[in-house]
Scaffold this active site. Sequence first.
Site, PDB file in Angstrom:
ATOM      1  N   LYS A 149       1.000  -1.104  -0.062  1.00 54.45           N
ATOM      2  CA  LYS A 149       0.227  -0.166   0.230  1.00 54.45           C
ATOM      3  C   LYS A 149       0.883   1.959   0.089  1.00 54.45           C
ATOM      4  O   LYS A 149       1.439   1.852   0.928  1.00 54.45           O
ATOM      5  CB  LYS A 149      -0.550  -0.140   1.076  1.00 54.45           C
ATOM      6  CG  LYS A 149      -2.084   0.919   0.800  1.00 54.45           C
ATOM      7  CD  LYS A 149      -3.005   0.747   1.519  1.00 54.45           C
ATOM      8  CE  LYS A 149      -3.583   1.764   2.195  1.00 54.45           C
ATOM      9  NZ  LYS A 149      -5.141   1.969   1.268  1.00 54.45           N
TER      10      LYS A 149
HETATM   11  N1  PMP Z   1      -7.649  -1.430  -3.245  1.00 53.80           N
HETATM   12  C1  PMP Z   1      -6.916  -0.533  -2.807  1.00 53.80           C
HETATM   13  C2  PMP Z   1      -6.094  -0.226  -3.895  1.00 53.80           C
HETATM   14  C3  PMP Z   1      -7.313   0.762  -2.293  1.00 53.80           C
HETATM   15  O1  PMP Z   1      -7.015   1.775  -1.801  1.00 53.80           O
HETATM   16  C4  PMP Z   1      -7.905  -0.351  -0.492  1.00 53.80           C
HETATM   17  C5  PMP Z   1      -8.290   0.987   0.490  1.00 53.80           C
HETATM   18  N2  PMP Z   1      -7.605   0.683   1.092  1.00 53.80           N
HETATM   19  C6  PMP Z   1      -8.554  -1.249  -0.618  1.00 53.80           C
HETATM   20  C7  PMP Z   1      -8.166  -1.474  -2.012  1.00 53.80           C
HETATM   21  C8  PMP Z   1      -9.481  -2.247   0.200  1.00 53.80           C
HETATM   22  O2  PMP Z   1      -8.445  -2.211   1.438  1.00 53.80           O
HETATM   23  P1  PMP Z   1      -9.313  -2.403   2.831  1.00 53.80           P
HETATM   24  O3  PMP Z   1     -10.967  -2.879   2.582  1.00 53.80           O
HETATM   25  O4  PMP Z   1      -8.305  -2.715   3.473  1.00 53.80           O
HETATM   26  O5  PMP Z   1      -8.964  -0.878   3.017  1.00 53.80           O
END
Ligand code: PMP
Length: 303
Positions: A149
């Site tokens: 991320k």
């Molecule tokens: N994909 C991307 C590219 C994201 O930025 C996010 C948000 N963090 C998600 C999926 C969903 O992840 P999460 O459920 O852990 O927030």
Amino acid sequence: MNGEIVPWEQSRIHVSSDAVLRGASVFEGIRAYRAAGSDDLLIFRAGDHMKRLFGTSMRVLRLEISYTAERLVEAMAQLLRANDVHEDSHLRVVAYFDEVTAGNDLDGTTGAYILAYPRPRGARFESGVRCMVSRWRRPSENAMSPRVKASANYLNSRVATVDAQLKGFDFPILLNESGKVAEGPGQNLFIVRDGALVTPPRTAAILEGITRDTVLRLGAQLELPVEEREVDPTELYVAEEAFFVGTAAEVMPIVEVDHYALGGGRPGPVTRRMQAAYDDVVRGRVQAPKGWHVSVYARAPVA
Ligand code: PMP
């Protein structure tokens, strides 16, 4: 910020920092929810967000900071308490590479900070969103893994989102380099086909989302068949329902893809059931697995 609570206008990073210059940072988006039947706030799956931050994002980039995961979770609660936040809110926990040292990326300093914003649930939770399949692909595993991320990965999200909005849609859906469905710009994606919940696998160039994991578990609890498998783009056009999932998106209905209306252009019954189940678990209305809630004010439920 770096161990202290700092007034907003004093929270600065130097312009020569690698975080600014090259987007060299990683982060987590985390939500705190008003608890059902109490004025407490519950930070949702903070430990799992820290696991992704330290165990995937920082690990792959070999980024080390002076704070432990436990310290950052405590700092999140401290920040919410210091601002007397009692409503649904969104936190960002950021770890970054700081001053650029000539020639050696391993020797630079690093830092960490946390932001907290009140953030009520958006109207799109009810109405759903209209999407297009984007020509922009998610970065490949061989370039920069989307499971990291990394802030810089969000330039890919930005260019695709701006393109979709200029074309009159709310969000893009991005494919991976193999032409299979990956995810949204900041959300994972589910479709409903023949009554089953279907989502691309962890190896489809996606962020391994924590909400995706929550929804897979809730799907099993609701006794819905769940499939993690490759998804073809045309399946988006013929699905009974589709929805995005993410910390910010929660469970967001997708009512149209490339002008193909899904479920008559309205959020479908499986999506609605999942939204309700998700709300129950994030607000502590139902028993959640151990460690899913961190209480900010540590007050017992009123009801
Ligand atoms: N994909 C991307 C590219 C994201 O930025 C996010 C948000 N963090 C998600 C999926 C969903 O992840 P999460 O459920 O852990 O927030």
